[in-house]
Design a protein around this motif. Structure first.
Motif, PDB file in Angstrom:
ATOM      1  N   SER A   1       0.835  -1.210   0.000  1.00  0.00           N
ATOM      2  CA  SER A   1       0.000   0.000   0.000  1.00  0.00           C
ATOM      3  C   SER A   1       0.863   1.251   0.000  1.00  0.00           C
ATOM      4  O   SER A   1       0.536   2.245  -0.668  1.00  0.00           O
ATOM      5  CB  SER A   1      -0.925   0.002   1.225  1.00  0.00           C
ATOM      6  OG  SER A   1      -1.782  -1.103   1.222  1.00  0.00           O
ATOM      7  N   MET A   2       1.958   1.208   0.758  1.00  0.00           N
ATOM      8  CA  MET A   2       2.856   2.361   0.814  1.00  0.00           C
ATOM      9  C   MET A   2       3.472   2.649  -0.549  1.00  0.00           C
ATOM     10  O   MET A   2       3.522   3.809  -0.995  1.00  0.00           O
ATOM     11  CB  MET A   2       3.960   2.096   1.838  1.00  0.00           C
ATOM     12  CG  MET A   2       4.897   3.273   2.092  1.00  0.00           C
ATOM     13  SD  MET A   2       6.332   3.330   0.992  1.00  0.00           S
ATOM     14  CE  MET A   2       7.289   1.962   1.606  1.00  0.00           C
ATOM     15  N   LEU A   3       3.933   1.608  -1.248  1.00  0.00           N
ATOM     16  CA  LEU A   3       4.531   1.807  -2.560  1.00  0.00           C
ATOM     17  C   LEU A   3       3.495   2.331  -3.558  1.00  0.00           C
ATOM     18  O   LEU A   3       3.794   3.195  -4.389  1.00  0.00           O
ATOM     19  CB  LEU A   3       5.129   0.490  -3.069  1.00  0.00           C
ATOM     20  CG  LEU A   3       6.349  -0.044  -2.312  1.00  0.00           C
ATOM     21  CD1 LEU A   3       6.791  -1.379  -2.898  1.00  0.00           C
ATOM     22  CD2 LEU A   3       7.502   0.956  -2.361  1.00  0.00           C
ATOM     23  N   SER A   4       2.278   1.803  -3.478  1.00  0.00           N
ATOM     24  CA  SER A   4       1.223   2.256  -4.368  1.00  0.00           C
ATOM     25  C   SER A   4       0.915   3.737  -4.130  1.00  0.00           C
ATOM     26  O   SER A   4       0.789   4.520  -5.086  1.00  0.00           O
ATOM     27  CB  SER A   4      -0.037   1.417  -4.143  1.00  0.00           C
ATOM     28  OG  SER A   4      -1.111   1.908  -4.909  1.00  0.00           O
ATOM     29  N   ALA A   5       0.791   4.121  -2.857  1.00  0.00           N
ATOM     30  CA  ALA A   5       0.521   5.526  -2.523  1.00  0.00           C
ATOM     31  C   ALA A   5       1.674   6.420  -2.949  1.00  0.00           C
ATOM     32  O   ALA A   5       1.463   7.554  -3.407  1.00  0.00           O
ATOM     33  CB  ALA A   5       0.263   5.663  -1.025  1.00  0.00           C
ATOM     34  N   THR A   6       2.903   5.913  -2.831  1.00  0.00           N
ATOM     35  CA  THR A   6       4.072   6.693  -3.245  1.00  0.00           C
ATOM     36  C   THR A   6       4.031   6.991  -4.734  1.00  0.00           C
ATOM     37  O   THR A   6       4.262   8.123  -5.173  1.00  0.00           O
ATOM     38  CB  THR A   6       5.367   5.927  -2.911  1.00  0.00           C
ATOM     39  OG1 THR A   6       5.419   5.667  -1.515  1.00  0.00           O
ATOM     40  CG2 THR A   6       6.596   6.738  -3.307  1.00  0.00           C
ATOM     41  N   ARG A   7       3.707   5.974  -5.533  1.00  0.00           N
ATOM     42  CA  ARG A   7       3.638   6.171  -6.989  1.00  0.00           C
ATOM     43  C   ARG A   7       2.521   7.158  -7.348  1.00  0.00           C
ATOM     44  O   ARG A   7       2.711   8.051  -8.175  1.00  0.00           O
ATOM     45  CB  ARG A   7       3.399   4.821  -7.675  1.00  0.00           C
ATOM     46  CG  ARG A   7       4.574   3.870  -7.608  1.00  0.00           C
ATOM     47  CD  ARG A   7       4.362   2.681  -8.519  1.00  0.00           C
ATOM     48  NE  ARG A   7       3.288   1.826  -8.046  1.00  0.00           N
ATOM     49  CZ  ARG A   7       3.453   0.742  -7.297  1.00  0.00           C
ATOM     50  NH1 ARG A   7       4.667   0.381  -6.922  1.00  0.00           N
ATOM     51  NH2 ARG A   7       2.415   0.015  -6.926  1.00  0.00           N
ATOM     52  N   ARG A   8       1.380   6.992  -6.716  1.00  0.00           N
ATOM     53  CA  ARG A   8       0.225   7.840  -7.033  1.00  0.00           C
ATOM     54  C   ARG A   8       0.522   9.306  -6.703  1.00  0.00           C
ATOM     55  O   ARG A   8       0.295  10.206  -7.532  1.00  0.00           O
ATOM     56  CB  ARG A   8      -0.983   7.342  -6.238  1.00  0.00           C
ATOM     57  CG  ARG A   8      -2.266   8.136  -6.431  1.00  0.00           C
ATOM     58  CD  ARG A   8      -2.879   7.876  -7.794  1.00  0.00           C
ATOM     59  NE  ARG A   8      -4.182   8.507  -7.931  1.00  0.00           N
ATOM     60  CZ  ARG A   8      -5.336   7.859  -7.854  1.00  0.00           C
ATOM     61  NH1 ARG A   8      -5.349   6.546  -7.656  1.00  0.00           N
ATOM     62  NH2 ARG A   8      -6.483   8.504  -8.014  1.00  0.00           N
ATOM     63  N   VAL A   9       1.035   9.571  -5.512  1.00  0.00           N
ATOM     64  CA  VAL A   9       1.291  10.947  -5.093  1.00  0.00           C
ATOM     65  C   VAL A   9       2.440  11.552  -5.891  1.00  0.00           C
ATOM     66  O   VAL A   9       2.432  12.747  -6.207  1.00  0.00           O
ATOM     67  CB  VAL A   9       1.587  11.006  -3.580  1.00  0.00           C
ATOM     68  CG1 VAL A   9       2.013  12.406  -3.160  1.00  0.00           C
ATOM     69  CG2 VAL A   9       0.366  10.579  -2.791  1.00  0.00           C
ATOM     70  N   THR A  10       3.426  10.738  -6.260  1.00  0.00           N
ATOM     71  CA  THR A  10       4.531  11.243  -7.091  1.00  0.00           C
ATOM     72  C   THR A  10       4.011  11.741  -8.435  1.00  0.00           C
ATOM     73  O   THR A  10       4.346  12.846  -8.889  1.00  0.00           O
ATOM     74  CB  THR A  10       5.581  10.134  -7.315  1.00  0.00           C
ATOM     75  OG1 THR A  10       6.125   9.729  -6.061  1.00  0.00           O
ATOM     76  CG2 THR A  10       6.720  10.645  -8.197  1.00  0.00           C
ATOM     77  N   VAL A  11       3.173  10.925  -9.075  1.00  0.00           N
ATOM     78  CA  VAL A  11       2.628  11.305 -10.381  1.00  0.00           C
ATOM     79  C   VAL A  11       1.743  12.545 -10.248  1.00  0.00           C
ATOM     80  O   VAL A  11       1.848  13.500 -11.036  1.00  0.00           O
ATOM     81  CB  VAL A  11       1.835  10.123 -10.979  1.00  0.00           C
ATOM     82  CG1 VAL A  11       1.093  10.553 -12.246  1.00  0.00           C
ATOM     83  CG2 VAL A  11       2.781   8.962 -11.288  1.00  0.00           C
ATOM     84  N   GLU A  12       0.865  12.558  -9.247  1.00  0.00           N
ATOM     85  CA  GLU A  12      -0.009  13.717  -9.053  1.00  0.00           C
ATOM     86  C   GLU A  12       0.804  14.978  -8.780  1.00  0.00           C
ATOM     87  O   GLU A  12       0.477  16.065  -9.282  1.00  0.00           O
ATOM     88  CB  GLU A  12      -0.964  13.454  -7.889  1.00  0.00           C
ATOM     89  CG  GLU A  12      -2.044  12.424  -8.205  1.00  0.00           C
ATOM     90  CD  GLU A  12      -2.937  12.162  -7.005  1.00  0.00           C
ATOM     91  OE1 GLU A  12      -2.606  12.632  -5.897  1.00  0.00           O
ATOM     92  OE2 GLU A  12      -3.965  11.479  -7.171  1.00  0.00           O
ATOM     93  N   SER A  13       1.864  14.847  -7.982  1.00  0.00           N
ATOM     94  CA  SER A  13       2.695  16.005  -7.644  1.00  0.00           C
ATOM     95  C   SER A  13       3.391  16.563  -8.876  1.00  0.00           C
ATOM     96  O   SER A  13       3.479  17.781  -9.053  1.00  0.00           O
ATOM     97  CB  SER A  13       3.738  15.606  -6.592  1.00  0.00           C
ATOM     98  OG  SER A  13       3.115  15.151  -5.410  1.00  0.00           O
ATOM     99  N   LEU A  14       3.901  15.674  -9.736  1.00  0.00           N
ATOM    100  CA  LEU A  14       4.578  16.141 -10.947  1.00  0.00           C
ATOM    101  C   LEU A  14       3.607  16.858 -11.889  1.00  0.00           C
ATOM    102  O   LEU A  14       3.904  17.936 -12.415  1.00  0.00           O
ATOM    103  CB  LEU A  14       5.243  14.960 -11.663  1.00  0.00           C
ATOM    104  CG  LEU A  14       6.525  14.429 -11.022  1.00  0.00           C
ATOM    105  CD1 LEU A  14       6.936  13.118 -11.659  1.00  0.00           C
ATOM    106  CD2 LEU A  14       7.652  15.458 -11.159  1.00  0.00           C
TER     107      LEU A  14
END
Length: 1056
Positions: A1028-1041
């Motif tokens: 779940s942590m890795l999934s949230a990391t990918r999602r927030v990284t993409v949204e942030s960019l």
């Protein structure tokens, strides 16, 4: 002086029935006799206090014991392993005549030769014998010390990645030069890890002379160094550091925001390590994780309130304690009273939680004692290391315990902090491909080393036979009787002149015994965590072997200084210089709390300084007086001591002729430093003569006598104390005196009532000690049970930490790849993240087993648009749910597909940015990953789902690249922003994950009541949390960019 010997009665157990006639048998009424199956026959020996019991059987038992020991040694595996190492010793000795003939330049050039041979394909094993001979010769020339044959064996053990158990005084520090030099030839770096800064600095300066002479660079890591200093020292061939600095540097490197902030040798920071006191680091300290904390929480005000509530609660009525695992359990009455005092309806209320604070306050009240676990200094509660007796200023207890202790003492509360990074020493040292260690006591923990680290323990023989006498343990029913007996034993031996070392388990006990001795007028030294004693640690230990010296120490582990019989001549010479010069160099009144001389000086013999030394001291004193008056130079006390220390170092690094030449050249400038150095060399010769003669006298008296006042929770710690006596074949003796009221017996609820009843039935005096084989066996069995308990705790911690270890390695490897990789690898991470986010959105809203008509495509489109924001290409904004459904339905009937130019029928094509081999290759890899993804369910429409993932992933990535290209931003700036977003997002979620995992480790223990394995539950939930942590990391990284590039001018900082 005439001495009076007090006669006491000692109850002893003898197993051999035929020897009972040699002693007077104590008559015992039938009502008080014990069956022979329970205890062996009781025998009373009349003995003088401090003397050895007179019995005919002693010599016979000693001979039988010697025969058994010889046979045991011969039949052990260790014997044959050591015997095999002697083949290497013979090879090293064969090289020695040739190596001795080499000049200094030729000897130094051997390092270049060895490195060339290694690069050409030779192994370290083929170079080993000659390399060891070179190091032996270099040590002989630069240090005046030649490696003994047994030290060559120790070096080979280290090179083989094993633990070398070498008794105290056998030269472990010198042994480390062999393994360090050989493995440094690879150029990948060697770490020599000690337990504190003092030992690291001493070894780097002392043993570093050998390595520098042979052309290797030597680095030193110390507290307070800048990142640049650390970076340059880690780049050296051999780096000396301590375990905590090494661990924190590793953690800090994995919190670095850029590759320029890294200090270790990345991408391979670990190659080979030699860990000094390896049992202390990997076993004793292994229970304490290294933590780096972040921002504080706002619960500081609750701790003082909870401390006042804890004072109201009464043990046994409101709460129960378990000493063994330091746990507290509130009773129903305790819960009611606490809730009334705090005016809350529920201690465990999530909105107003008080349970944790009350529990911690009770633990601080019951388990964390002042002057035992900590001391208070300058308004702070400072932890005392239970193994070394030292204060650890930078260390704090976690989980709110330290704040609870501060509240109990009425100190300023330092609020809770959030864990940003953590690692245990076990996990840290497992990162080394090759690991070795040295210690004097590891054999009792060999099974643990083998199980946890795959490191066998090899007992290296002593250079001279060990003739130390370990006297039987004496057990007392009461603590009062034990301390009185310890006092009497010290007093009797003191008048005889033997040096005595007394080991205690706490500051409190050492000061209690000090008060008893002071009442009797017996001069002594105390060494514990208090600053007035700790500041003179090296001086106190160095003189602990002098005649009439008495030293009370909290613990002798990791002190790093041997106790030499007759005293340490170098420390004596320094003391003479300070006595002569300090009063002239400084006018500042020294801090009497710290700088006062040892109290046992009153009983020690004075060093006789020769006429030449007196002349040089007088000349130096006049020079110091003149410099102070004419130049107006006045040093502080610390500056004056530093000046003397630097002058002493000068005397060791510069030849005598050079010093005298320096004196003559600078005669008009009053060369104070060279003058002090010459005085030191002259005084040192007088002190060496004095120490040698006094050492002979002490040996005739029986050597150092060690008294242990309590058994520790591990036999290793007791053996460390015993090892201080009888170093290098010197005579010596040890005696442990324990009370059945000692903390260890109470802590583990051991049944000692039988012994108390035994003593009370034999005599009315409970202060009489009992000793003998049966008592020793009983006490050792209790100690072994304690060892098994703590081994179980460490094993459990390691098993739990292994789960986090795998996750930590994945995150830290990913982080270093982002930081140290090139711009292309960074972009590839971004593309993988975008594809993964697209896949997750799709798989959440579609089912490969069902027809596309049942898929939640409207929800899919909305979520996809939310992620991409304004950056998504305009052509996609007109896509409706129905258009997407019709397009997807057509995919099922397609026979062939051009995957390079694929797009969904009737839907817009992605922007044409996948040009060039690199971009096409990246797109193909993502397609192959989609097809091989096991997490996607198999079904009739699996291929349709894969193509949908391909289309939306490509569209997301192409839109992102097209937007950046059209915006005109510099490529370097774009990569910098991408790298910063990747790292900051990963750090943010990893920090939260650590908090969740720590909470989980506490929560899963409750599940054992439901007959579920806590470890298995931790693994399952921990894996779920991590995914779940890795999934949230990918999602927030993409949204942030996407959010950043859509409005860069409005973004003052990265949104993560």
């Amino acid at each position: 002086m005439a001495t009076t010997t007090t006669t006491t009665t000692t109850i002893s157990f003898l197993r051999t029935p035929q020897l009972r006639r040699q002693s007077t048998t104590l008559a015992c009424p039938k009502s008080t006799c014990f069956p022979p199956s329970v205890f062996p026959p009781l025998v009373v020996r009349i003995r003088g206090r401090g003397s050895t019991p007179f019995t005919v059987s002693a010599s016979l038992q000693e001979k039988i014991g010697g025969i058994k020991k010889t046979w045991s040694d011969f039949s052990s595996l260790n014997y044959w392993v050591v015997k095999d190492y002697y083949r290497l010793v013979n090879s090293v000795n064969a090289f020695e005549p040739h190596i001795e003939k080499l000049s200094d330049e030729q000897l130094s050039a051997k390092t270049v030769e060895f490195r060339c041979r290694f690069r050409e394909g030779e192994t370290l094993a083929s170079i080993q014998a000659e390399a060891f001979a070179v190091v032996r010769e270099a040590a002989k020339r630069k240090l005046g010390m030649r490696h003994f044959d047994v030290q060559i064996i120790g070096g080979a053990v280290l090179h083989d990645g094993c633990i070398a158990e070498m008794k105290t005084g056998e030269g472990k520090t010198l042994v480390s030069t062999l393994g360090a030099y050989l493995n440094a030839l690879t150029g990948e770096g060697v770490h020599v890890v000690t337990v504190n800064d003092y030992l690291a600095q001493r070894d780097a300066e002392w043993m570093g002379r050998v390595h520098r002479f042979l052309g290797l660079s030597v680095g030193l890591i110390q507290r307070g160094m800048t990142p640049d200093e650390r970076r340059s020292n880690y780049k050296c061939d051999i780096t000396y550091t301590n375990n905590s600095e090494l661990g924190f540097d590793y953690l800090r490197d994995n919190l670095a925001a850029s590759s320029e902030q890294l200090v270790m040798r990345w991408p391979k920071p670990f190659h080979f390590a030699i860990v000094d006191e390896v049992d202390s680091v990997l076993i004793d300290e292994g229970r304490n994780p290294l933590l780096i904390s972040g921002e504080a929480s706002k619960d500081a005000a609750r701790y003082p309130v909870a401390a006042r509530v804890a004072e109201l609660l009464i043990q046994g009525l409101h709460y129960n304690v378990e000493l063994k695992d330091k746990s507290v359990e509130l009773t129903e009455g305790g819960i009611v009273l606490a809730e009334m005092a705090l005016e809350t309806n529920d201690l465990w209320d999530e909105n107003d939680p008080w349970a944790r604070f009350v529990m911690n306050a009770l633990k601080a009240k019951e388990f964390y004692k002042r002057d035992v676990e900590y001391i208070v200094r300058n308004g702070k509660a400072l932890i005392i290391n239970e193994l070394t007796g030292r204060v650890e200023e930078k260390r704090r207890w976690s989980e709110g315990i330290h704040q609870a202790v501060e509240a109990k003492e009425g100190l300023k509360i330092q609020a809770d902090s959030v864990v940003v990074a953590q690692i245990t020493y076990q996990s840290l040292f497992k990162l080394y491909p090759k690991l070795s260690g040295m210690t004097g006591t590891a054999k009792t923990e060999e099974k643990e080393f083998l199980k946890m680290f795959q490191m066998p323990v090899i007992e290296v023989p002593t250079n001279k036979p060990n003739i130390r006498k370990d006297l039987p343990i004496q057990a007392f029913a009461t603590a009062r009787g034990k301390w009185a007996f310890v006092q009497k034993e010290i007093e009797d031996l003191f008048w005889g002149g033997r040096p005595i070392l007394v080991g205690t388990t706490s500051v409190e006990n050492s000061e209690y015994l000090s008060a008893l001795l002071s009442e009797r007028g017996i001069p002594h030294n105390v060494l514990n965590a208090r600053p007035k004693y700790a500041a003179r640690e090296a001086e106190i230990i160095a003189q602990a072997g002098r005649k009439h010296a008495i030293t009370l120490s909290t613990n002798m582990a990791g002190r790093g200084t041997d106790i030499i019989l007759g005293g340490n001549p170098k420390m004596l010479a320094k003391e003479v210089l300070e006595d002569s010069l300090l009063s002239l160099l400084t006018q500042k009144i020294p801090d009497l709390e710290i700088d006062r001389g040892p109290t046992s000086k009153k009983a020690l013999s004075k060093v006789k300084v020769g006429p030449s030394s007196l002349g040089l001291l007088a000349k130096t004193s006049l020079m110091a007086k003149y410099v102070c008056k004419s130049e107006g130079k006045i040093w502080t006390n610390d500056e004056a001591r530093t000046l003397i220390s630097q002058s002493i170092e000068m005397s060791q690094s510069i030849e005598l002729a050079e010093l005298q030449k320096l004196m003559n050249e600078q005669s008009e400038m009053y060369p104070l430093g060279p003058s002090i150095a010459l005085s030191y060399l002259s005084v040192l010769k007088d002190c060496e003569t004095h120490s040698y003669n006094e050492g002979l006298e002490v040996k005739r008296l029986g050597g150092l006598h060690v008294i242990g006042t309590s058994l520790h929770e591990s036999r290793r710690i007791d053996n460390q104390l015993r090892g201080r006596a009888g170093r290098q074949g010197d005579p010596g003796s040890t005696r442990f005196m324990v009370s059945l009221q000692d903390e260890m017996f109470q802590k583990f609820n051991f049944d000692t009532e039988w012994a108390v009843k035994l003593i009370s039935r034999i005599t009315n005096d409970e202060d009489i000690p009992i000793e003998g084989h049966s008592i020793v066996k009983q006490l050792l069995s209790l100690q072994i049970n304690a060892e098994k308990y703590f081994f179980g705790i460490r094993k459990s911690l390691v098993e739990f930490d292994e789960v986090l270890e795998v996750q930590r390695k994945h995150v830290y490897d990913l982080r270093q790849l982002i930081l140290t990789g090139d711009s292309e690898s960074c972009s590839e991470h971004i593309f993988q993240y975008m594809q993964a986010v697209a896949d997750e959105i799709i798989l959440k809203n579609v089912n490969p087993k069902k027809h596309p008509s049942s898929w939640s495509l409207g929800k899919l489109l909305k979520e996809f648009s939310d992620v991409s924001g304004n950056v998504l290409n305009d052509s996609f904004t007109g896509v409706t749910e129905e258009a997407l459904r019709q397009s997807v339905a057509q995919l099922h009937d397609l026979k062939t597909i051009d995957i390079d130019n694929f797009h969904l029928p009737t839907l817009p094509k992605p922007p044409n940015v996948f040009r060039g081999i690199r971009m096409k290759s990246s797109a193909l890899k993502r397609w192959l990953t989609i097809c091989s993804d096991d997490s996607t369910k198999d079904g009739e429409f699996r291929s349709t789902v894969n193509l949908l993932c391909k289309y939306l992933g490509d569209f997301l990535i192409a839109s992102y690249l097209y937007y950046i290209q059209e915006s005109g931003y510099d490529c370097a700036y774009v990569k910098e922003i991408e790298r910063a977003v990747l790292v900051k997002t990963l750090d943010c979620f990893w920090r939260d994950h650590l908090v969740n995992m720590n909470r989980l480790s506490s929560a899963v223990n409750v599940r054992s009541f439901g007959h579920r394995n806590p470890l298995e539950e931790y693994k399952i939930d921990g894996c779920r949390f991590f995914i779940s942590m890795l999934s949230a990391t990918r999602r927030v990284t993409v949204e942030s960019l996407f959010r950043y590039w859509s409005s860069p001018m409005e973004s003052q900082e990265l949104y993560v």
